[in-house]
Enzyme design. Structure first.
Site, PDB file in Angstrom:
ATOM      1  N   CYS A   2       0.819  -1.216   0.000  1.00 56.49           N
ATOM      2  CA  CYS A   2       0.000   0.000   0.000  1.00 56.49           C
ATOM      3  C   CYS A   2       0.855   1.270   0.000  1.00 56.49           C
ATOM      4  CB  CYS A   2      -0.874   0.046   1.232  1.00 56.49           C
ATOM      5  SG  CYS A   2      -1.865  -1.415   1.460  1.00 56.49           S
ATOM      6  N   ARG A  27       5.311  -0.208  -6.000  1.00 59.93           N
ATOM      7  CA  ARG A  27       5.254  -1.011  -4.771  1.00 59.93           C
ATOM      8  C   ARG A  27       4.313  -2.196  -4.912  1.00 59.93           C
ATOM      9  NH1 ARG A  27       6.529   3.078  -0.357  1.00 59.93           N
ATOM     10  NH2 ARG A  27       5.423   1.843   1.144  1.00 59.93           N
ATOM     11  N   TRP A  74      -2.821  -2.844  -1.549  1.00 61.57           N
ATOM     12  CA  TRP A  74      -2.430  -4.237  -1.820  1.00 61.57           C
ATOM     13  C   TRP A  74      -3.228  -5.063  -0.825  1.00 61.57           C
ATOM     14  CZ3 TRP A  74       0.052  -8.261   0.835  1.00 61.57           C
ATOM     15  CH2 TRP A  74       0.558  -9.288   0.031  1.00 61.57           C
ATOM     16  N   ASN A  98      -1.930   1.877   5.701  1.00 61.94           N
ATOM     17  CA  ASN A  98      -0.984   0.879   5.209  1.00 61.94           C
ATOM     18  C   ASN A  98      -0.602   0.009   6.403  1.00 61.94           C
ATOM     19  OD1 ASN A  98       1.091  -0.548   4.129  1.00 61.94           O
ATOM     20  ND2 ASN A  98       2.446   1.187   3.782  1.00 61.94           N
ATOM     21  N   GLY A  99      -0.781  -1.302   6.308  1.00 63.51           N
ATOM     22  CA  GLY A  99      -0.442  -2.181   7.432  1.00 63.51           C
ATOM     23  C   GLY A  99      -1.593  -3.119   7.738  1.00 63.51           C
ATOM     24  N   GLU A 479      17.786 -18.359  -6.421  1.00 66.08           N
ATOM     25  CA  GLU A 479      17.370 -17.063  -6.960  1.00 66.08           C
ATOM     26  C   GLU A 479      16.787 -17.233  -8.368  1.00 66.08           C
ATOM     27  OE1 GLU A 479      16.661 -14.237  -6.141  1.00 66.08           O
ATOM     28  OE2 GLU A 479      17.030 -12.832  -7.754  1.00 66.08           O
ATOM     29  N   LYS A 483      13.071 -16.028  -9.330  1.00 61.17           N
ATOM     30  CA  LYS A 483      12.841 -15.049 -10.399  1.00 61.17           C
ATOM     31  C   LYS A 483      11.836 -15.588 -11.403  1.00 61.17           C
ATOM     32  CE  LYS A 483      14.048 -12.278  -9.255  1.00 61.17           C
ATOM     33  NZ  LYS A 483      14.649 -11.570  -8.164  1.00 61.17           N
ATOM     34  N   GLU A 486       8.153 -15.931  -9.929  1.00 57.98           N
ATOM     35  CA  GLU A 486       7.410 -14.709  -9.608  1.00 57.98           C
ATOM     36  C   GLU A 486       6.950 -13.946 -10.840  1.00 57.98           C
ATOM     37  OE1 GLU A 486       9.500 -11.754  -7.254  1.00 57.98           O
ATOM     38  OE2 GLU A 486      11.385 -12.281  -8.174  1.00 57.98           O
ATOM     39  N   HIS A 502      18.029 -36.900  -2.879  1.00 57.39           N
ATOM     40  CA  HIS A 502      17.344 -37.116  -1.605  1.00 57.39           C
ATOM     41  C   HIS A 502      15.867 -36.770  -1.690  1.00 57.39           C
ATOM     42  CE1 HIS A 502      21.172 -37.979   0.243  1.00 57.39           C
ATOM     43  NE2 HIS A 502      21.659 -36.948  -0.438  1.00 57.39           N
ATOM     44  N   LYS A 601       6.325  -4.579  -4.117  1.00 57.17           N
ATOM     45  CA  LYS A 601       7.748  -4.264  -4.109  1.00 57.17           C
ATOM     46  C   LYS A 601       8.276  -4.076  -2.697  1.00 57.17           C
ATOM     47  CE  LYS A 601      11.624  -3.291  -6.102  1.00 57.17           C
ATOM     48  NZ  LYS A 601      12.345  -4.478  -6.604  1.00 57.17           N
TER      49      LYS A 601
END
Ligand code: F6R
Length: 606
Positions: A2, A27, A74, A98-99, A479, A483, A486, A502, A601
């Site tokens: 947010c 964001r 968000w 926001n929160g 990573e 990437k 997402e 394993h 973000k």
């Protein structure tokens, strides 16, 4: 996540508020809205979806008013629909938040019993309802706001306007950042200096637990105990120009191709190119007197930390404990008496990383932070800050921030080695000259673009993709998988190459591509053996290695050539092919590369 913006203006504010919201788009959000006051009444426009939907709504149904608040949401509680979009309002109050308000259910019940009617499924609406309820008990807006703050539990940045007053914005901060900007006869509030940059560079950040009364004439800040407090005004260095794509299709592409340059900028902060030794800036943290270093972060920044663990161990013989911040913060860690803790964050606002930092600090640890936003909460709470010079990263998927974090962390590990007497001057020179090579080598790796794009065309049809690597390249595999998933929404997992047998090898069949990150280093043969185990089971290996490595590997489904690089520096250079692989797979699939679904973000809630 947010974003908040509020303006006490000299003329209509809804247009500039939308401009401010545009700077918060990066964001991540799924709805947006604006509220203003006119003729003593609160009015608002809200819309699910991207900001252009709100812009259309405002064009059809303009919203006059010289005071207003705006928000990008968000979703946490309640779906991303118009009714749940902020601002939330009652007849006299509008708020943006926001929160997360943790005790919203009990507050909502209490207020409903008193006859108040809720119109959204959000936790945030209780804020507006509480302020409104207290104002109807004859409290002033500021008193009602304060009383509301004493009732809510959780993390928040809040801005509120009240219907009768066109010269008042009330704000509060706990866990989520909030800044006040001072203009000429205008005042602003916002989630960060980046949002405020088009209006002013005179910025004052609220501290944890602060609230403030903002009018056109200035502002008063109060601390958590309700006492008047002074917070320093800074001149923000954030530029007001909206960062553009510089001819690229996406911010992510621009940021991938910027890496050689910004790694160079980051290096110049910590390395003296004339002597080939570290600058004093790299020695700002005392690594000598600690026996153990705790490293913590989230997501990609955590993977940067995982790579750094190998460096600290090899170059500084420093024991490193690393954990993701959302776990570290809740563990009963026996902290060392003279311990050090290092936190890594692009945004500097990640809620879990900030909370883990505060916990470590309260346990007497000395705190270092590697951040990309120097004015962020994590930077302000750390004892020593090591900025990265990646510049604003707009694409939700971290790319250049990751390689700049690695560059900074490599310098810190070298500094630790020198301070601890483990790395000789000559060895320092050798490691640094390998590090100085990375911008050039990464640029060379990017030249494989066409080949990678072609391979990505095939990857785009896969349902699952595995990534494997060994040693310092194991986190590169993690990573790579992050990437890819997402931004392309293809299921991907990274594994240590030795772990394949394993369990994960059960997944291998002719449908599953396996990306094998294997430069010619001391682990090469072992990783290639693992690759052959995949081939023997019909899997499709995509080998990323140097020319020598590809030549010696035997037949593979596909290969991407990376430049020959010092084995310890491989993660910085191999970041390029794995980023491009994810990028082109996503563009082939046509996903929203810069703002992938469900992602934000700056993750300011836990
Ligand atoms: C992935 C990504 C995230 C972030 C994570 C931490 O591409 O960007 O995993 O790395 O949310 O964010 P910061 O670094 O801002 O603390």
């Amino acid at each position: 996540m947010c974003g908040i913006i509020g303006i006490l203006g000299a003329k209509d504010v809804s247009q500039p508020i939308v401009e401010g919201l545009k700077r918060l788009e990066y964001r991540g959000y799924d709805s947006a809205g604006v509220a203003t006051i006119q003729n003593g009444a609160v009015d608002r426009r809200r819309a699910a979806g991207k900001l252009n939907v709100l812009v259309d709504v405002l064009e059809k149904d303009p919203l006059p008013g010289i005071i207003g608040i705006g928000h990008t949401r968000w979703a946490t509680h309640g779906a991303a629909i118009d009714a749940n979009a902020h601002p939330h309002a009652t007849e006299t109050v509008a708020i943006v938040h926001n929160g997360i308000i943790e005790n919203f259910r009990e507050l909502r019940e209490e207020l409903t019993e008193k006859g108040r009617h809720f119109e959204s499924a959000t936790d945030s609406e209780v804020i507006a309802q509480l302020v409104c309820a207290y104002m109807s008990e004859q409290m002033s807006p500021a008193e009602a706001f304060r009383k509301m703050l004493s009732r809510i539990r959780g993390a928040f940045a809040i801005a509120a306007i009240v219907g009768a007053d066109e010269d008042l914005i009330l704000v509060a901060r706990k866990g989520s950042p909030l800044a006040i900007g001072r203009g000429d006869n205008e005042m602003y509030v916002g989630s960060d200096a980046f949002a405020l940059a088009p209006f002013t560079n005179r910025v004052t950040y609220l501290d944890e637990g602060d609230h403030a009364i903002v009018t056109r004439g200035g502002f008063e800040i109060f601390n958590e105990a309700g006492e008047p407090a002074t917070r320093q005004e800074i001149v923000s260095s954030v530029g007001d120009a909206l960062v553009d794509k510089d001819g690229h299709r996406h911010f992510m592409a621009k940021e991938i191709y910027e890496q050689p340059e910004v790694i160079g900028h980051t290096l110049s902060r910590y390395v003296d190119p004339t002597t080939g030794a570290l600058h004093e800036a790299a020695h700002a943290f005392d690594f000598k007197s600690i026996d153990r270093l705790i490293i913590s972060a989230c997501g990609t920044a955590y993977y940067a930390g995982l790579i750094a663990k190998y460096w600290f161990e090899a170059w500084a013989k420093l024991a490193v404990e690393i954990d993701i911040a959302s776990e570290l913060r809740y563990r009963d860690i026996p902290y060392a008496e003279n311990g050090g803790a290092l936190f890594i964050s692009q945004s500097g606002e990640t809620a879990d990383t900030l909370a883990a930092l505060r916990e470590a600090k309260s346990q007497g640890q000395r705190i270092a932070a590697v951040v990309n936003v120097p004015e962020s909460s994590i930077a302000r709470d750390a004892d020593v800050v090591f900025p990265t010079a990646a510049g604003p990263e707009i694409g939700v998927a971290s790319t250049k921030a990751f390689t700049c974090q690695l560059t900074t962390l490599a310098c810190l590990a070298i500094a630790a080695g020198r301070q601890r007497g483990v790395l000789s001057e000559e060895a320092e020179g050798r490691v640094i000259s390998a590090l100085m090579e990375t911008p050039r080598l990464l640029a060379q790796a990017l030249q494989q673009e066409d080949k990678i794009e072609k391979i990505s065309g095939d990857l785009a049809n896969a349902r699952d993709i595995l990534y494997i690597g060994r040693g310092v390249n194991f986190p590169v595999a993690l990573e790579g998988a992050l990437k890819l998933k997402e931004i392309s929404y293809i299921h991907a997992e990274g594994y240590a190459a030795g772990e394949l047998k394993h369990g994960p090898i059960a997944l291998i069949d002719e449908q599953v591509p396996v990306v094998v990150v294997a430069p010619s280093d001391r682990h090469y043969e072992k990783t290639i053996s693992n690759m052959h185990e995949i081939i023997a089971r019909g899997g499709r290996p995509l080998l990323i290695s140097d020319a020598e490595g590809i030549k010696n590997a035997g037949e593979v489904w596909a290969a991407i050539e990376a430049p020959t690089v010092d084995p310890m520096m491989a993660p910085i250079v191999y970041a390029a092919p794995i980023q491009l692989l994810a990028y082109f797979t996503a563009t082939t699939k046509g996903t929203d590369v810069d703002q992938p679904r469900n992602l934000a973000k700056s993750v300011t809630v836990e």
